[in-house]
Design an enzyme around this catalytic site. Structure first.
Site, PDB file in Angstrom:
ATOM      1  N   GLY A 241       0.841  -1.190   0.000  1.00  0.00           N
ATOM      2  CA  GLY A 241       0.000   0.000   0.000  1.00  0.00           C
ATOM      3  C   GLY A 241       0.871   1.233   0.000  1.00  0.00           C
TER       4      GLY A 241
ATOM      5  CD  GLN B  87       3.113   5.733   3.106  1.00  0.00           C
ATOM      6  OE1 GLN B  87       2.161   5.228   2.529  1.00  0.00           O
ATOM      7  NE2 GLN B  87       4.047   5.018   3.697  1.00  0.00           N
TER       8      GLN B  87
ATOM      9  CB  CYS C 229       5.252   2.199   8.041  1.00  0.00           C
ATOM     10  SG  CYS C 229       4.687   3.721   7.258  1.00  0.00           S
ATOM     11  CG  LEU C 230       6.333   1.099   1.917  1.00  0.00           C
ATOM     12  CD1 LEU C 230       5.734   1.357   0.537  1.00  0.00           C
ATOM     13  CD2 LEU C 230       7.421   0.036   1.828  1.00  0.00           C
TER      14      LEU C 230
ATOM     15  CG  HIS D 262      -0.669   0.833   7.344  1.00  0.00           C
ATOM     16  ND1 HIS D 262       0.252   0.373   8.270  1.00  0.00           N
ATOM     17  CD2 HIS D 262       0.023   1.724   6.584  1.00  0.00           C
ATOM     18  CE1 HIS D 262       1.418   0.961   8.074  1.00  0.00           C
ATOM     19  NE2 HIS D 262       1.311   1.791   7.047  1.00  0.00           N
ATOM     20  CD  GLU D 263      -1.475   2.250   2.748  1.00  0.00           C
ATOM     21  OE1 GLU D 263      -1.100   3.430   2.631  1.00  0.00           O
ATOM     22  OE2 GLU D 263      -0.694   1.321   3.035  1.00  0.00           O
TER      23      GLU D 263
ATOM     24  CG  HIS E   5      -0.042   6.339   5.851  1.00  0.00           C
ATOM     25  ND1 HIS E   5       1.048   6.911   6.473  1.00  0.00           N
ATOM     26  CD2 HIS E   5       0.326   5.060   5.577  1.00  0.00           C
ATOM     27  CE1 HIS E   5       2.018   6.015   6.590  1.00  0.00           C
ATOM     28  NE2 HIS E   5       1.609   4.870   6.060  1.00  0.00           N
TER      29      HIS E   5
HETATM   30  O1  K1U Z   1       1.621   2.367   3.777  1.00  0.00           O
HETATM   31  C1  K1U Z   1       2.694   1.768   3.894  1.00  0.00           C
HETATM   32  O2  K1U Z   1       3.606   2.190   4.569  1.00  0.00           O
HETATM   33  C2  K1U Z   1       2.838   0.464   3.178  1.00  0.00           C
HETATM   34  C3  K1U Z   1       2.842  -0.707   4.141  1.00  0.00           C
HETATM   35  C4  K1U Z   1       1.424  -1.198   4.310  1.00  0.00           C
HETATM   36  C5  K1U Z   1       1.151  -2.235   5.328  1.00  0.00           C
HETATM   37  C6  K1U Z   1       2.098  -3.091   5.835  1.00  0.00           C
HETATM   38  C7  K1U Z   1       1.763  -4.041   6.773  1.00  0.00           C
HETATM   39  C8  K1U Z   1       0.501  -4.154   7.199  1.00  0.00           C
HETATM   40  C9  K1U Z   1      -0.446  -3.315   6.702  1.00  0.00           C
HETATM   41  C10 K1U Z   1      -0.123  -2.362   5.760  1.00  0.00           C
HETATM   42  C11 K1U Z   1       3.731  -1.781   3.542  1.00  0.00           C
HETATM   43  O3  K1U Z   1       3.475  -2.284   2.505  1.00  0.00           O
HETATM   44  S1  K1U Z   1       5.173  -2.151   4.365  1.00  0.00           S
HETATM   45  C12 K1U Z   1       5.724  -3.645   3.557  1.00  0.00           C
HETATM   46  C13 K1U Z   1       5.184  -4.771   4.322  1.00  0.00           C
HETATM   47  O4  K1U Z   1       5.201  -4.693   5.512  1.00  0.00           O
HETATM   48  C14 K1U Z   1       4.601  -5.954   3.715  1.00  0.00           C
HETATM   49  C15 K1U Z   1       4.903  -6.327   2.437  1.00  0.00           C
HETATM   50  C16 K1U Z   1       4.344  -7.492   1.925  1.00  0.00           C
HETATM   51  C17 K1U Z   1       3.488  -8.264   2.690  1.00  0.00           C
HETATM   52  C18 K1U Z   1       3.205  -7.876   3.971  1.00  0.00           C
HETATM   53  C19 K1U Z   1       3.762  -6.719   4.491  1.00  0.00           C
HETATM   54 ZN    ZN Z   2       2.712   3.160   6.275  1.00  0.00          ZN
END
Ligand code: K1U
Ligand code: ZN
Length: 186
Positions: free
Chosen positions: A46, A51, A90-91, A132-133, A136
């Site tokens: 996401g 971001q 979180c990215l 989560h989004e 944000h």
């Molecule tokens: O918004 C963001 O920072 C993106 C974030 C979203 C997210 C991660 C974990 C749980 C809910 C929402 C990410 O994509 S971080 C990357 C990550 O944690 C992930 C990647 C692939 C599968 C699972 C998690």
């Molecule tokens: Zn995030």
């Protein structure tokens, strides 16, 4: 299409509530396309506009091939008597993870890139990602849900790592298969 810089913890844009979209323009569609490209390059599931430095109420999601554009999203209902706890990252806070309790199932209403309203229900990772989004877009980060002790530990780890992101900017690079990068490489 372009890969955008990702703003990391410390950039005030991440704490600023977003402005609703009043018209779906070509410029917005270009932003959405660039957000998808940036999310894939950063290996996320996401990405929300703050971001990438934009205070617009828009986010993108791709969980296991289920792709969503979230324009002006809102949560209309949640299900599940108890919150489900799972690890989040979180990215915008690279390499920091923490357990977050959230409703297990969530129904959202949003608009897509064609201006069509839709409703979607997500459980497990998709439901968590929607929440989560949307957080944000309200200036909220997953670390806000951690216990004081775990939040303190996460922030102290971040204090040591944040120097890697001058100006609170994370440059996302496209990995070429078989190529290895060092951080100092140009
Ligand atoms: O918004 C963001 O920072 C993106 C974030 C979203 C997210 C991660 C974990 C749980 C809910 C929402 C990410 O994509 S971080 C990357 C990550 O944690 C992930 C990647 C692939 C599968 C699972 C998690
Ligand atoms: Zn995030």
């Amino acid at each position: 299409m372009s890969i955008l810089d990702i703003r990391v913890l410390g950039d005030p844009v991440l704490r600023k509530p977003t402005t609703p979209i009043i018209e779906v323009t070509d410029e917005l569609r270009r932003l959405i396309a660039n957000m998808f490209e940036t999310m894939y390059a950063a290996e996320g599931i996401g990405l929300a506009a703050p971001q990438v430095g934009r205070s617009d109420r828009v986010a993108v999601v791709d969980v296991e091939g289920a792709k969503y554009v979230l324009i002006n999203p809102r949560i209309v209902s949640t299900q599940g008597a108890t919150k489900e706890i799972a690890e989040e990252g979180c990215l915008s806070i690279p390499d920091i993870y923490g357990d977050v309790g959230r409703p297990a199932i969530v129904t959202i209403r949003a608009m897509d890139e064609n201006g069509n309203e839709y409703e979607a229900t997500g459980s497990e990772l998709l439901g968590r990602c929607f929440q989560h989004e949307i957080d944000h877009l309200d200036g909220k980060l997953f670390i806000d849900y951690l216990s004081p002790l775990k939040r303190k530990a996460a922030l102290s780890k971040w204090e040591k790592a944040k120097g890697e992101y001058p100006g609170s900017i994370r440059k996302v690079r496209t990995e070429v298969k078989g190529e290895h990068h060092r951080d100092t490489e140009m």
